[in-house]
Motif scaffolding. Structure first.
Motif, PDB file in Angstrom:
ATOM      1  N   LEU A   1      -2.778  -4.880   9.279  1.00 54.27           N
ATOM      2  CA  LEU A   1      -1.513  -4.166   9.110  1.00 54.27           C
ATOM      3  C   LEU A   1      -1.371  -3.034  10.128  1.00 54.27           C
ATOM      4  CD1 LEU A   1      -1.418  -3.975   5.228  1.00 54.27           C
ATOM      5  CD2 LEU A   1       0.180  -5.245   6.679  1.00 54.27           C
ATOM      6  N   MET A   2      -2.471  -2.370  10.444  1.00 54.64           N
ATOM      7  CA  MET A   2      -2.407  -1.244  11.371  1.00 54.64           C
ATOM      8  C   MET A   2      -2.183  -1.706  12.812  1.00 54.64           C
ATOM      9  SD  MET A   2      -5.059   1.412   9.641  1.00 54.64           S
ATOM     10  CE  MET A   2      -4.606   2.788  10.661  1.00 54.64           C
ATOM     11  N   GLU A   3      -2.453  -2.980  13.110  1.00 55.35           N
ATOM     12  CA  GLU A   3      -2.156  -3.526  14.428  1.00 55.35           C
ATOM     13  C   GLU A   3      -0.648  -3.636  14.644  1.00 55.35           C
ATOM     14  OE1 GLU A   3      -4.341  -7.231  14.398  1.00 55.35           O
ATOM     15  OE2 GLU A   3      -5.755  -6.391  15.835  1.00 55.35           O
ATOM     16  N   THR A   4       0.103  -3.651  13.553  1.00 53.47           N
ATOM     17  CA  THR A   4       1.554  -3.729  13.637  1.00 53.47           C
ATOM     18  C   THR A   4       2.085  -2.363  14.015  1.00 53.47           C
ATOM     19  OG1 THR A   4       1.553  -5.353  11.878  1.00 53.47           O
ATOM     20  CG2 THR A   4       3.628  -4.262  12.311  1.00 53.47           C
TER      21      THR A   4
ATOM     22  N   ILE B   1       0.652  -0.361   1.351  1.00 58.68           N
ATOM     23  CA  ILE B   1       0.437  -1.768   0.997  1.00 58.68           C
ATOM     24  C   ILE B   1      -0.932  -1.956   0.360  1.00 58.68           C
ATOM     25  CG2 ILE B   1       0.146  -4.096   1.950  1.00 58.68           C
ATOM     26  CD1 ILE B   1       2.330  -3.252   4.053  1.00 58.68           C
ATOM     27  N   VAL B   2      -1.959  -1.375   0.978  1.00 58.94           N
ATOM     28  CA  VAL B   2      -3.321  -1.517   0.448  1.00 58.94           C
ATOM     29  C   VAL B   2      -3.429  -0.855  -0.923  1.00 58.94           C
ATOM     30  CG1 VAL B   2      -5.743  -0.884   0.807  1.00 58.94           C
ATOM     31  CG2 VAL B   2      -4.398  -1.809   2.703  1.00 58.94           C
ATOM     32  N   GLU B   3      -2.807   0.296  -1.093  1.00 63.05           N
ATOM     33  CA  GLU B   3      -2.867   1.010  -2.376  1.00 63.05           C
ATOM     34  C   GLU B   3      -2.261   0.161  -3.504  1.00 63.05           C
ATOM     35  OE1 GLU B   3      -0.913   4.961  -4.423  1.00 63.05           O
ATOM     36  OE2 GLU B   3      -1.276   4.998  -2.263  1.00 63.05           O
TER      37      GLU B   3
ATOM     38  N   MET C   1       5.510  -9.036   2.136  1.00 60.83           N
ATOM     39  CA  MET C   1       5.578  -9.878   0.945  1.00 60.83           C
ATOM     40  C   MET C   1       4.262  -9.787   0.169  1.00 60.83           C
ATOM     41  SD  MET C   1       6.533 -13.901   0.407  1.00 60.83           S
ATOM     42  CE  MET C   1       5.174 -14.554   1.349  1.00 60.83           C
ATOM     43  N   PHE C   2       4.352  -9.229  -1.026  1.00 58.35           N
ATOM     44  CA  PHE C   2       3.228  -9.218  -1.960  1.00 58.35           C
ATOM     45  C   PHE C   2       3.302 -10.509  -2.761  1.00 58.35           C
ATOM     46  CE2 PHE C   2       4.283  -4.731  -1.393  1.00 58.35           C
ATOM     47  CZ  PHE C   2       3.037  -4.146  -1.225  1.00 58.35           C
ATOM     48  N   LYS C   3       2.138 -11.123  -3.036  1.00 56.95           N
ATOM     49  CA  LYS C   3       2.132 -12.336  -3.843  1.00 56.95           C
ATOM     50  C   LYS C   3       0.902 -12.319  -4.741  1.00 56.95           C
ATOM     51  CE  LYS C   3       3.303 -17.127  -3.512  1.00 56.95           C
ATOM     52  NZ  LYS C   3       4.708 -17.350  -3.665  1.00 56.95           N
ATOM     53  N   PHE C   4       1.147 -12.514  -6.031  1.00 62.41           N
ATOM     54  CA  PHE C   4       0.071 -12.476  -7.017  1.00 62.41           C
ATOM     55  C   PHE C   4       0.258 -13.620  -8.007  1.00 62.41           C
ATOM     56  CE2 PHE C   4       1.311  -8.102  -5.932  1.00 62.41           C
ATOM     57  CZ  PHE C   4       0.144  -7.670  -5.328  1.00 62.41           C
TER      58      PHE C   4
ATOM     59  N   MET D   1      -9.709   4.843  -3.085  1.00 57.69           N
ATOM     60  CA  MET D   1     -11.030   4.240  -2.892  1.00 57.69           C
ATOM     61  C   MET D   1     -10.855   2.827  -2.342  1.00 57.69           C
ATOM     62  SD  MET D   1     -13.826   3.393  -5.813  1.00 57.69           S
ATOM     63  CE  MET D   1     -13.225   1.794  -6.261  1.00 57.69           C
ATOM     64  N   GLU D   2     -11.014   2.687  -1.049  1.00 59.33           N
ATOM     65  CA  GLU D   2     -10.826   1.392  -0.417  1.00 59.33           C
ATOM     66  C   GLU D   2     -12.110   0.581  -0.492  1.00 59.33           C
ATOM     67  OE1 GLU D   2     -10.091  -0.436   3.978  1.00 59.33           O
ATOM     68  OE2 GLU D   2      -9.318   1.542   3.538  1.00 59.33           O
ATOM     69  N   THR D   3     -11.980  -0.647  -0.954  1.00 57.90           N
ATOM     70  CA  THR D   3     -13.140  -1.523  -1.008  1.00 57.90           C
ATOM     71  C   THR D   3     -13.213  -2.324   0.284  1.00 57.90           C
ATOM     72  OG1 THR D   3     -11.825  -3.241  -2.055  1.00 57.90           O
ATOM     73  CG2 THR D   3     -12.991  -1.740  -3.519  1.00 57.90           C
ATOM     74  N   ASP D   4     -14.373  -2.905   0.560  1.00 59.41           N
ATOM     75  CA  ASP D   4     -14.559  -3.698   1.769  1.00 59.41           C
ATOM     76  C   ASP D   4     -13.571  -4.841   1.856  1.00 59.41           C
ATOM     77  OD1 ASP D   4     -16.572  -2.107   2.665  1.00 59.41           O
ATOM     78  OD2 ASP D   4     -18.195  -3.390   1.965  1.00 59.41           O
ATOM     79  N   LYS D   5     -13.178  -5.390   0.694  1.00 53.05           N
ATOM     80  CA  LYS D   5     -12.300  -6.561   0.739  1.00 53.05           C
ATOM     81  C   LYS D   5     -10.920  -6.241   1.285  1.00 53.05           C
ATOM     82  CE  LYS D   5     -10.674  -7.949  -3.646  1.00 53.05           C
ATOM     83  NZ  LYS D   5     -10.942  -8.431  -4.984  1.00 53.05           N
ATOM     84  N   TYR D   6     -10.563  -4.968   1.406  1.00 58.07           N
ATOM     85  CA  TYR D   6      -9.251  -4.598   1.947  1.00 58.07           C
ATOM     86  C   TYR D   6      -9.311  -4.047   3.370  1.00 58.07           C
ATOM     87  CZ  TYR D   6      -7.745  -5.470  -2.723  1.00 58.07           C
ATOM     88  OH  TYR D   6      -7.507  -6.088  -3.918  1.00 58.07           O
ATOM     89  N   LYS D   7     -10.510  -3.926   3.938  1.00 58.28           N
ATOM     90  CA  LYS D   7     -10.615  -3.412   5.300  1.00 58.28           C
ATOM     91  C   LYS D   7      -9.901  -4.327   6.291  1.00 58.28           C
ATOM     92  CE  LYS D   7     -14.586  -0.453   4.976  1.00 58.28           C
ATOM     93  NZ  LYS D   7     -15.984  -0.247   5.220  1.00 58.28           N
ATOM     94  N   ASN D   8     -10.061  -5.642   6.132  1.00 56.88           N
ATOM     95  CA  ASN D   8      -9.420  -6.591   7.035  1.00 56.88           C
ATOM     96  C   ASN D   8      -7.903  -6.521   6.907  1.00 56.88           C
ATOM     97  OD1 ASN D   8      -9.327  -8.657   8.968  1.00 56.88           O
ATOM     98  ND2 ASN D   8      -9.205 -10.227   7.379  1.00 56.88           N
ATOM     99  N   LEU D   9      -7.408  -6.436   5.678  1.00 58.24           N
ATOM    100  CA  LEU D   9      -5.968  -6.318   5.457  1.00 58.24           C
ATOM    101  C   LEU D   9      -5.444  -5.054   6.137  1.00 58.24           C
ATOM    102  CD1 LEU D   9      -3.261  -7.057   4.096  1.00 58.24           C
ATOM    103  CD2 LEU D   9      -4.064  -5.833   2.063  1.00 58.24           C
TER     104      LEU D   9
END
Length: 90
Positions: free
Chosen positions: A13-16, A74-76, A24-27, A1-9
């Motif tokens: 990423l898909m442009e790559t 990555i998004v998941e 790099m994940f950072k939290f 379930m993808e939320t709008d806040k991850y559409k840009n991410l």
């Protein structure tokens, strides 16, 4: 379930076009209730982890660098970690 806040991410990423890629994940998480362990479980097993505590030890910055196969992976992972109460995704 993808939320709008991850559409840009996902879009960025898909442009790559050079997959797999090193990501790099950072939290930042409160240093309480086993939250660091909860995050570690969700991160890629092949990732290189590093931790940095705030001076008062109330928060922990978690960085994980890992080879990822797709934008979906990555998004998941990012969505799952973001579901942990109090975690800030950077």
């Amino acid at each position: 379930m993808e939320t709008d806040k991850y559409k840009n991410l996902r879009y960025r990423l898909m442009e790559t076009n050079s997959w797999p890629l090193k990501y790099m994940f950072k939290f930042i998480t409160p240093n309480e209730d086993g939250k660091v362990e909860q995050i570690k479980i969700l991160l890629p097993a092949n990732g290189k982890l590093s931790f940095k505590h705030t001076e008062n030890l109330k928060h922990v910055s978690i960085t994980c660098v890992a080879w990822m196969e797709s934008a979906d992976q990555i998004v998941e992972i990012t969505e799952k970690v973001d579901g942990i109460d109090g975690v800030i995704v950077l």
